[in-house]
Design a protein around this motif. Structure first.
Motif: not given
Length: 471
Positions: A52-76
């Motif tokens: 959101a603009s009030r959080v970050d005024t920069l135009d660079d949105y690179s580097g965010f990680r999008v992950l799909a995961m499955r948790a099995r106890g303490r293993q991911i």
């Protein structure tokens, strides 16, 4: 649901949350997570992540990680991973071992802060889009795809149902009316959701959930709808289970067994056939036909040894031989959290309420007020309350018990569900309770259900005298 029923996916999905604290991205960075080999299904996700603009005024949105995961106890397990480019866009393939609901998360540029999460359906060829503008006040994600739109509709319906049930009311009759109205409305909404989203994972779940809600409220409609559930539905056996009990209430045991014959004839695979036959065994147990139950269990084991129901049938035989009403309860020798050593045999002379639970169980948490009322309504010298946690982690247990713990004596099963004190009572799902009479015999078993039946049975074995309050 009976303790002998195979673990139901309903409870897993009902309790699933997009903000599980278990999914630590650090495990992924360190390589502890493991990618599934030979995935069973794949789906596709593309979109854009910005701030959101009030959080970050920069135009660079690179580097965010999008992950799909499955948790099995303490293993991911990492099912899919993408990193956003400068304008925040990403694209990824999600490979899962089977069609189902997993966790989708977005992490910050440093990889150590999870910014948002949601439940995410992975289904064959499902193609979804994600457009997320993140801010401190918005930490949820919304995936647009046929499968995930149906999941969102299902989640909204169940959330509305829970809100209706949680509305405070001081009039008992009005509370009962609200419950009936909520069951009728939610069941209708879920059935319509299935009709409007045929073939989707959440749509199939909604159909069977609609049937299960009707059980005990409108048994004839529950049976009619169960007959429309297709055998390809992952919860086909769950629908059959509800229908069998509804038919037994309507027309008796033989009619229920005849209905099972028709459901078995429709079963498309060996596991489904075995599942329906397992329900037949449960029907024999419910009517105390232990010889018939043992015989049917032996047949299931020999004919369907390759299915998960074979191990279930072994447990049935143990149940029929050791844990039926009227049998002497297996003895347990345990050490309580306070350091005392006690045995069930030594507690004979007055009734014992033996309960197995997990500190993180939502069902157990909902039952705690009624359980406290039951404890308060009995004398200290009349009934012993013995609670066994199937969570072996002492820290987790002490954290739970430090906040308004359930009254009585407490034990931690050192190996969790694999502990002998758990296996001896054949506990699969929790909470599970056993009521023992003064001679140490099993009165009844109670599985994830309201405590009204337990309270009635306890009053009866106390010579039907009014339950007196503890001093």
């Amino acid at each position: 649901m009976s303790r002998l029923d195979a673990p139901s996916t309903f409870s897993q999905i009902w309790g699933s949350s997009a903000v599980r604290g278990l999914l630590l991205f650090g495990l992924f960075v360190l390589g502890v997570s493991c990618q599934q080999s030979g995935p069973g299904v794949q789906s596709y996700l593309a979109g854009r992540v910005t701030l959101a603009s009030r959080v970050d005024t920069l135009d660079d949105y690179s580097g965010f990680r999008v992950l799909a995961m499955r948790a099995r106890g303490r293993q991911i397990d990492t099912l899919g991973h993408a990193t956003t480019n400068r304008d925040g866009r990403f694209r990824m393939t999600v490979a899962a071992p089977e069609r189902g609901i997993y966790s989708l998360t977005v992490w910050g540029r440093q990889g150590n802060e999870r910014l948002a999460a949601t439940d995410y359906v992975v289904a064959p060829s499902d193609s979804g889009t994600l457009s997320a503008e993140l801010s401190p006040s918005r930490q949820s994600l919304r995936v647009e795809s046929p499968e995930n739109s149906a999941l969102r509709a299902y989640s909204n319906a169940m959330a509305t149902h829970r809100r209706m049930l949680s509305r405070p009311t001081r009039i008992k009759a009005r509370r009962s009316n609200v419950l009936v109205q909520s069951v009728r409305l939610t069941s209708s909404v879920l059935w319509t959701l299935w009709e409007n989203n045929p073939g989707t994972y959440a749509g199939q779940l909604a159909a069977v959930r609609s049937v299960s809600l009707l059980g005990g409220w409108n048994d004839s409609l529950a049976v009619a709808r169960a007959r429309q559930i297709e055998p390809s539905n992952p919860w086909y056996v769950d629908a059959v289970r509800t229908a069998r009990r509804a038919e037994a209430r309507l027309h008796g045991q033989q009619a229920a067994l005849d209905l099972l014959d028709r459901f078995e004839a429709r079963a498309a695979t060996a596991p489904e056939t075995a599942g329906v036959r397992a329900i037949r065994i449960q029907a024999f147990l419910d009517s105390l036909q232990t010889s018939a139950a043992r015989s049917a269990a032996q047949q299931l084991t020999s004919r369907h040894s390759e299915t998960r129901w074979a191990a279930w049938a072994d447990r049935v035989q143990y149940e029929a031989e050791h844990l039926m009403p009227g049998m002497t309860a297996p003895n347990l020798t345990v050490r309580t959290l306070s350091g005392d050593s006690l045995s069930l045999r030594a507690l004979r002379g007055h009734p014992v309420l033996l309960e197995y639970y997990h500190p993180g169980s939502h069902a157990y948490a909902r039952q705690l007020p009624a359980r406290r009322n039951l404890y308060s309504a009995t004398r200290a010298d009349s009934v012993t309350f013995l609670s066994i946690s199937v969570e072996p982690d002492t820290v987790v247990n002490r954290a739970f018990l430090s906040n308004r713990p359930p009254a009585g004596r407490h034990v931690i099963a050192p190996q969790g569900r694999d502990a002998s004190i758990v296996e001896r009572y054949n506990v699969v799902d929790v909470p599970t309770r056993f009521l023992l009479d003064a001679r140490g015999r099993i009165v009844a078993q109670y599985h994830s259900a309201p405590l009204l039946s337990l309270r009635r049975d306890l009053a009866r074995i106390l010579d039907e005298r009014p339950l007196l309050p503890r001093p």
